[in-house]
Design an enzyme around this catalytic site. Sequence first.
Site: not given
Ligand code: NAD
Length: 359
Positions: A83, A180, A182, A186
């Site tokens: 990292k 969530g 996002g 989704y």
């Molecule tokens: P994102 O920010 O696109 O989506 C997260 C969503 O959660 C947001 O829309 C936010 O408004 C919503 N949210 C926050 N608090 C909330 C609550 N209390 N109740 C309901 N909704 C809530 O993030 P993402 O990229 O989808 O990632 C989501 C999680 O997955 C994170 O913990 C991230 O570290 C993990 N992750 C993501 C990836 C990736 O490829 N994007 C890979 C590994 C891990």
Amino acid sequence: MSDFKVFDYMAKHQYEQVVYFYDRTTGLKGITCIHNTTLGPALGGTRLWNYASEEEAVIDCLRLARGMSYKAAAAGLNLGGGKTVLIGDPDKVKSEGYFRALGRYVQSLNGRYITAEDVNTGTKDMDFVSMETDYVVGLEGKSGNPSPKTALGAFHGIRSALMHKHGDDTISKYTYAIQGTGQTGYYLTKLLLEHGAKKVYFSEINQKYIDRMKKEHPQVEFVAPKDYWKLDVDVLSPCALGGMLNDETIPQIKASIIAGTANNVLLDEDIHGNMLKDKGILYAPDFVINAGGLINVYHELKEYNEGRAIRDIEKIYDRLLEIYKIAEREDINTNQAAKVFAKNRIQCMKNIHDNYIKR
Ligand code: NAD
């Protein structure tokens, strides 16, 4: 005065290398930690954060690098864990020079460490990094947005949890609630609907995403965030922030499976992992079920081929089944079992390389 001792910590958790760098032209200040390279070069994103102190930065970097070793090992990848953290205000420090200077430090490690985007760094920044180093992945126009692939991995993870719990992984027989929607949540919702999920609920705090879901998938029912954990569904799928499984939420849970994309979802890995185990709730360890994006980006290191990446992502299904077996056999929680699984793989590969072979 701080009493955090970097070398003691490195010895305790068996780190290989910690590098501090400072670029006098751009003010770039950063740390790269390499935890373990038994399986291959250490891979981990570059996080830019306005850390309150250098100690906070190095602790974060060390912790995240170690997490990457387990994640890559459990994902079946030939990668180690590393990292980089950069200390600075994301609104002030970014420039072409700043990220090119970073690229030169990455290059100086000669392939022992490969970087990617992370919190407060994006593909545009990595384009600058790539001008100075061969050791960067997640670039625009290569493996693309990791989120759909992370969601795909979680989808197979949910199927494998259903198989372990009920002996039947037919998605259409069960009910789900996504926290969530996002990015990953989704795409995961879409996959569940495509496979005929009996019922899907979602919870969100961002009105834009609530409206999008209501418009695109009106059959998916909204639940207020405070009511999410007590929903009477088969699978809760946290896809929002970390620390969501804690003393307050776990007692509310009626679902028998927790399987989502969120990172560090257990507030305390041991305490809350054990609480779930004691309640008979099957928890799919976050760093195994959410590795789809990492597996996808790993394929950039060779010539990227989406079909091959998808086949590797599908293996999350069997890997989780193996982890659940370890948890049962050793009477430990599934998060601990995932670490045993990852450590076993690292140790096994170390051992098989003991034999001398002329190449
Ligand atoms: P994102 O920010 O696109 O989506 C997260 C969503 O959660 C947001 O829309 C936010 O408004 C919503 N949210 C926050 N608090 C909330 C609550 N209390 N109740 C309901 N909704 C809530 O993030 P993402 O990229 O989808 O990632 C989501 C999680 O997955 C994170 O913990 C991230 O570290 C993990 N992750 C993501 C990836 C990736 O490829 N994007 C890979 C590994 C891990």
